[in-house]
Design an enzyme around this catalytic site. Structure first.
Site, PDB file in Angstrom:
ATOM      1  N   ASP A   1       5.955   6.083  -1.479  1.00 39.88           N
ATOM      2  CA  ASP A   1       4.758   5.474  -2.061  1.00 39.88           C
ATOM      3  C   ASP A   1       4.041   4.901  -0.846  1.00 39.88           C
ATOM      4  OD1 ASP A   1       2.896   3.528  -2.931  1.00 39.88           O
ATOM      5  OD2 ASP A   1       3.902   3.470  -4.864  1.00 39.88           O
ATOM      6  N   HIS A   2       2.974   5.562  -0.408  1.00 45.85           N
ATOM      7  CA  HIS A   2       2.452   5.205   0.917  1.00 45.85           C
ATOM      8  C   HIS A   2       1.919   3.782   0.990  1.00 45.85           C
ATOM      9  CE1 HIS A   2      -1.532   6.328  -0.672  1.00 45.85           C
ATOM     10  NE2 HIS A   2      -2.057   5.674   0.332  1.00 45.85           N
TER      11      HIS A   2
ATOM     12  N   HIS B   1       1.350   2.809  -6.908  1.00 39.52           N
ATOM     13  CA  HIS B   1       0.843   1.845  -5.930  1.00 39.52           C
ATOM     14  C   HIS B   1       0.628   0.447  -6.531  1.00 39.52           C
ATOM     15  CE1 HIS B   1       0.391   5.513  -3.829  1.00 39.52           C
ATOM     16  NE2 HIS B   1      -0.824   5.818  -4.223  1.00 39.52           N
TER      17      HIS B   1
HETATM   18  C1  BG6 Z   1      -3.181   8.492  -3.518  1.00 37.02           C
HETATM   19  C2  BG6 Z   1      -3.934   8.979  -4.718  1.00 37.02           C
HETATM   20  O1  BG6 Z   1      -1.844   8.252  -3.838  1.00 37.02           O
HETATM   21  O2  BG6 Z   1      -3.782   7.282  -3.057  1.00 37.02           O
HETATM   22  C3  BG6 Z   1      -5.390   9.195  -4.389  1.00 37.02           C
HETATM   23  O3  BG6 Z   1      -3.355  10.199  -5.170  1.00 37.02           O
HETATM   24  C4  BG6 Z   1      -5.985   7.940  -3.799  1.00 37.02           C
HETATM   25  O4  BG6 Z   1      -6.121   9.582  -5.546  1.00 37.02           O
HETATM   26  C5  BG6 Z   1      -5.124   7.428  -2.657  1.00 37.02           C
HETATM   27  O5  BG6 Z   1      -7.280   8.257  -3.339  1.00 37.02           O
HETATM   28  C6  BG6 Z   1      -5.621   6.079  -2.183  1.00 37.02           C
HETATM   29  O6  BG6 Z   1      -4.936   5.728  -1.015  1.00 37.02           O
HETATM   30  P1  BG6 Z   1      -5.565   4.721   0.040  1.00 37.02           P
HETATM   31  O7  BG6 Z   1      -4.492   4.526   1.041  1.00 37.02           O
HETATM   32  O8  BG6 Z   1      -6.796   5.376   0.572  1.00 37.02           O
HETATM   33  O9  BG6 Z   1      -5.905   3.476  -0.730  1.00 37.02           O
END
Ligand code: BG6
Length: 505
Positions: free
Chosen positions: A186-187, A249
């Site tokens: 989960d980045h 997230h």
């Molecule tokens: C991803 C989603 O996990 O997270 C995307 O699949 C989203 O739809 C993205 O745009 C948002 O990541 P960040 O790091 O740009 O907030």
């Protein structure tokens, strides 16, 4: 910044090596880790995919373009890039073909001989999610992951589509690998500012005593994006904002705010504390779903001077699509610490600003000892974690405005990452890849976490499915989503906080 740990020689296979994720995130992250000397001395990165490249150099040139476009260090790819790129190669192979895996096994054995060491081998599945189970089965059948201490498999989200499919996927993976080998990304958990929530809460004696329903009135989490679904309509039709952002997230951010203090920083201890939060989130009855959630879908309009089409006109999207591109919801956590404290969350595409914010709204002071006119602008204390793009923590408190009279007004005390650390802010994928290389699963999702999160989301999905939306599209680009999202929080006497940098109410 140098890594003090001695790391084993490491081979990283990127399945989907010519895809977007490799190009935008994985290679730039590995490149930055290389520059910062966080990679082992002996390492190899192998892109695997079906795209044809004339040579390894051809592949490297394509990756360099990605680095120049997406890496946080764009300006210095020359000298360092060349040394990094020597470790990178490409294998054109079909991942659904068994022979692919025999050839990878041979490659690993040859490398082990060349290095005279048993390497750590990482299989990063940067592929379409529907391919992941078949690849996992092949990796296991071909005995590429037998040694659970040195073989690791990295999965990108989504982990299932709902509780049942997540459960099936986890059961399958459980029969193929040890849980310790599975790294579910989960980045958001790799973002510096997200990790810092734990440091803030548990490395300071000041905040924990007031971190509960006695002092906190409510919590807000906003993850707003200024982009639409871009070319991901096909994926998004199966997902929607609730699955795409909230199930993972946003619930992870909520866990960081709400978890109990861990006894240690051992991976399972932290993950246990987070699962406790997910399990304590009140599951909504079908009737409550409509009172506690708002879904939205964007119409055509303008954003930042650019004309954009409605979600239903996007490529690979049904013209009658009921899919949500915006969600707002109110959750409660049924435990001693958080009883009756609402957690409001919202996320959406094509919103006014790219911002991820967590705000902790404290209760009002118990007694106003100041004269009425002094307190006209009196506001309760508020703590804001700005996750991105500004990376900061702000504490709002009352100050006396300069002048002969006692007039109060709210001011912010600000800690800004970029200023404090000279702009050193590693990307989430750098942290996460480094953890995979080191075998530290703390920031990754364990099977039970994924399922506990689906348990929170599933009643909402079911209630929404049983009552398709009748007002879609219901918000225009460049705003803050549908009117009902304002009503959701206004009914409780609050308003969404969106712009901390301007100290806006
Ligand atoms: C991803 C989603 O996990 O997270 C995307 O699949 C989203 O739809 C993205 O745009 C948002 O990541 P960040 O790091 O740009 O907030």
């Amino acid at each position: 910044m140098e890594n003090k740990k001695v790391l084993s020689p490491t081979i990283i296979f990127i399945f989907g090596g010519s895809g977007d994720l490799a190009n935008r995130k994985l290679i730039p992250a590995l490149y930055n880790l290389f520059i910062d000397k966080y990679l082992p001395e002996k390492f190899a990165v192998i892109g695997v995919g079906r795209t044809t490249f004339a040579s390894d150099n051809d592949y490297r040139d394509k990756l360099l373009e990605g680095v120049q476009q997406f890496s946080r260090r764009k300006g210095e790819p020359n000298g360092q890039w060349k040394s990094f790129a020597e470790h990178v190669s490409y294998h054109e192979l079909d991942l659904l073909n068994t022979e692919t895996y025999t050839s990878l096994a041979t490659w690993v054995n040859d490398k082990a001989k060349e290095w005279d060491a048993q390497p750590t081998v990482i299989f990063y599945l940067a592929v379409a999610p529907q391919l992941a189970p078949a690849i996992a089965v092949k990796l296991s059948e071909q005995k590429l992951c037998l040694d659970s201490t040195t073989r690791r498999i990295v999965f990108e989200k989504p982990f299932g589509h709902d509780l049942q499919s997540a459960d099936e996927l986890n059961k399958l993976l459980g029969t193929l690998f040890d849980e310790d080998q599975i790294f579910r990304i989960d980045h958001y958990l790799g973002k510096e500012t997200v990790q810092n929530i734990i440091a803030f809460r548990f490395a300071n004696a000041l905040f924990e005593p007031v971190w509960n329903s006695n002092y906190i009135d409510h919590v807000q989490i906003t993850a707003a994006e200024t982009v639409g679904v871009e070319d991901r309509g096909g994926y998004y039709e199966q997902a929607g904002a609730l699955r795409d952002m909230v199930q993972n997230h946003i619930l992870q951010l909520l866990c960081m705010v709400a978890m109990e203090a861990p006894i240690s920083f051992e991976a399972n201890e932290i993950r246990n504390k987070k699962v406790d939060v997910l399990n304590a989130i009140r599951k909504l009855d079908p009737e409550d779903v409509h009172a506690h959630t708002v879904r939205g879908q964007y119409s055509a309009g303008w954003i930042k001077g650019k004309q954009v089409q409605a979600y239903r006109q996007e490529k690979s999207v049904s013209p009658q699509s009921p899919v949500d591109t915006f969600v707002a919801a109110k959750f409660y956590i049924d435990n001693w610490r958080w009883q009756n404290v609402p957690f409001y969350v919202r996320t959406g595409k094509y919103l006014h600003e790219k911002t991820t914010l967590i705000t902790i709204h404290f209760k009002e002071a118990p007694h106003y000892s100041f004269p009425g006119e002094a307190a006209e602008t009196w506001r309760p204390n508020r703590l804001t974690f700005s996750i991105q793009p500004e990376t900061s923590i702000r504490m709002r408190f009352q100050a006396k405005r300069p002048g002969p009279n006692m007039i109060l007004n709210p001011v912010d005390m600000v800690f800004n990452y970029a200023e404090a650390y000279d702009g050193y802010e590693p990307e989430a994928y750098e942290t996460l890849l480094q953890d995979v290389i080191e075998g530290d699963p703390t920031l990754f999702m364990r099977a039970d976490q994924v399922e506990a999160a689906w348990k929170v989301i599933t009643p909402i999905l079911e209630a929404w499915q049983s009552r398709p939306p009748i007002d879609f599209p219901n918000y225009s680009p460049d705003g803050w989503g549908p009117e009902d999202a304002e009503a959701l929080i206004a009914r409780d006497g609050h308003n969404w906080v969106s712009l901390p940098s301007k100290n806006k109410e």
